[in-house]
Write a protein that holds these residues in place. Structure first.
Motif, mmCIF file in Angstrom:
data_model
loop_
_atom_site.group_PDB
_atom_site.id
_atom_site.type_symbol
_atom_site.label_atom_id
_atom_site.label_comp_id
_atom_site.label_asym_id
_atom_site.label_seq_id
_atom_site.Cartn_x
_atom_site.Cartn_y
_atom_site.Cartn_z
ATOM 1 N N PHE A 36 15.895 38.913 5.631
ATOM 2 C CA PHE A 36 15.488 37.557 5.297
ATOM 3 C C PHE A 36 15.007 36.845 6.552
ATOM 4 O O PHE A 36 15.560 37.077 7.639
ATOM 5 C CB PHE A 36 16.682 36.721 4.787
ATOM 6 N N PRO A 37 14.049 35.905 6.432
ATOM 7 C CA PRO A 37 13.874 34.967 7.535
ATOM 8 C C PRO A 37 15.231 34.261 7.705
ATOM 9 O O PRO A 37 15.904 33.973 6.700
ATOM 10 C CB PRO A 37 12.803 33.994 7.044
ATOM 11 N N LEU A 43 11.247 31.537 17.885
ATOM 12 C CA LEU A 43 11.416 32.980 18.081
ATOM 13 C C LEU A 43 11.341 33.753 16.768
ATOM 14 O O LEU A 43 11.615 34.951 16.737
ATOM 15 C CB LEU A 43 12.735 33.270 18.800
ATOM 16 N N GLN A 44 10.960 33.072 15.700
ATOM 17 C CA GLN A 44 10.753 33.705 14.384
ATOM 18 C C GLN A 44 11.931 34.585 13.971
ATOM 19 O O GLN A 44 11.748 35.773 13.649
ATOM 20 C CB GLN A 44 9.461 34.516 14.396
ATOM 21 N N PRO A 45 13.160 34.050 13.974
ATOM 22 C CA PRO A 45 14.324 34.893 13.690
ATOM 23 C C PRO A 45 14.306 35.476 12.280
ATOM 24 O O PRO A 45 14.032 34.785 11.298
ATOM 25 C CB PRO A 45 15.504 33.944 13.878
ATOM 26 N N LEU A 99 16.834 42.556 19.629
ATOM 27 C CA LEU A 99 18.025 42.391 18.811
ATOM 28 C C LEU A 99 18.903 41.285 19.376
ATOM 29 O O LEU A 99 18.996 41.110 20.589
ATOM 30 C CB LEU A 99 18.834 43.690 18.784
ATOM 31 N N SER A 100 19.565 40.575 18.477
ATOM 32 C CA SER A 100 20.496 39.530 18.868
ATOM 33 C C SER A 100 21.659 39.506 17.888
ATOM 34 O O SER A 100 21.497 39.857 16.712
ATOM 35 C CB SER A 100 19.773 38.172 18.868
ATOM 36 N N THR A 101 22.799 39.097 18.355
ATOM 37 C CA THR A 101 24.023 38.906 17.557
ATOM 38 C C THR A 101 24.297 40.078 16.605
ATOM 39 O O THR A 101 24.516 39.889 15.416
ATOM 40 C CB THR A 101 23.995 37.566 16.785
ATOM 41 N N LEU A 157 22.602 41.560 11.997
ATOM 42 C CA LEU A 157 21.921 41.362 13.276
ATOM 43 C C LEU A 157 20.718 40.463 13.040
ATOM 44 O O LEU A 157 20.314 40.220 11.906
ATOM 45 C CB LEU A 157 21.495 42.695 13.911
ATOM 46 N N ASP A 158 20.175 39.955 14.114
ATOM 47 C CA ASP A 158 18.953 39.167 14.053
ATOM 48 C C ASP A 158 17.915 39.801 14.962
ATOM 49 O O ASP A 158 18.252 40.381 16.004
ATOM 50 C CB ASP A 158 19.213 37.721 14.485
#
Length: 188
Positions: free
Chosen positions: A3-4, A41-43, A77-79, A58-59
């Motif tokens: 998902f966004p 950052l268009q997560p 990658l983040s979180t 993850l994001d």
């Protein structure tokens, strides 16, 4: 499920928040300042769900950067987090591998992020490559946040997806990479 970030259904968003609080207790020194990413950052959130239970999340964040005179679209990658009771069953690796595959086909030139040094083998097992001696510089040009700052024990992981980034791959190891994702996501 992908998902966004703002489009994650509320019930799943609540579970992801609980997983993150479990991994990074809000009162600990390791807790990020926020789990909401800078919209610039268009997560994109990726979740591994079994029935109605989020097992891992993850994001993926995306931005342009200039390195060694070349402009690249980079994703990272983040979180990355796995439910404590579900660890050791391959869920995190499955999700990180899926994120790697999604990045490889969605248009960024390269994938680039930092992780704690002990997690390097985990990310390598999911298709990522260590960039020896590479330092990501986060924050902003006026308030840099380098991954080699005292107290951090980070390594830089990457993969090169576009033909142009593969041609310039040798410019990345043993370099300082000016990522500058901003004040919200100081370092991904």
């Amino acid at each position: 499920m992908t998902f966004p970030e703002p489009g994650v259904p509320p019930a799943l968003r609540t579970q992801v928040a609980e997983l993150r609080d479990e991994a990074w207790p809000p009162d600990s020194s390791s807790a990020p300042g926020t789990f909401t990413h800078d919209p610039a950052l268009q997560p994109v959130s990726m979740l591994l769900v079994d029935g109605a239970t989020v097992l891992a999340a993850l994001d993926i964040l995306t931005k342009h950067l200039v390195h060694d005179g070349e402009r690249y679209r980079a994703a990272g990658l983040s979180t990355v987090v796995t439910r404590g009771s579900a660890r050791g069953q391959g869920h995190g690796r499955r999700l990180v591998t899926a994120a790697h595959e999604a990045m490889a086909t969605s248009g960024p030139d390269l994938g680039l992020f930092t992780c704690d040094r002990p997690l390097r083998p985990f990310y390598e097992s999911a298709g990522w490559h260590h960039l020896p001696g590479a330092v990501l510089i986060g924050g902003t040009p006026l308030a840099p946040f380098p991954s080699d700052r005292p107290g951090l024990d980070k390594v830089t992981m990457a993969d090169f997806f576009s033909p142009r980034s593969r041609r310039h791959r040798s410019a990345f190891p043993h370099s300082r990479i000016e990522l500058y994702p901003g004040e919200v996501d100081k370092l991904w």
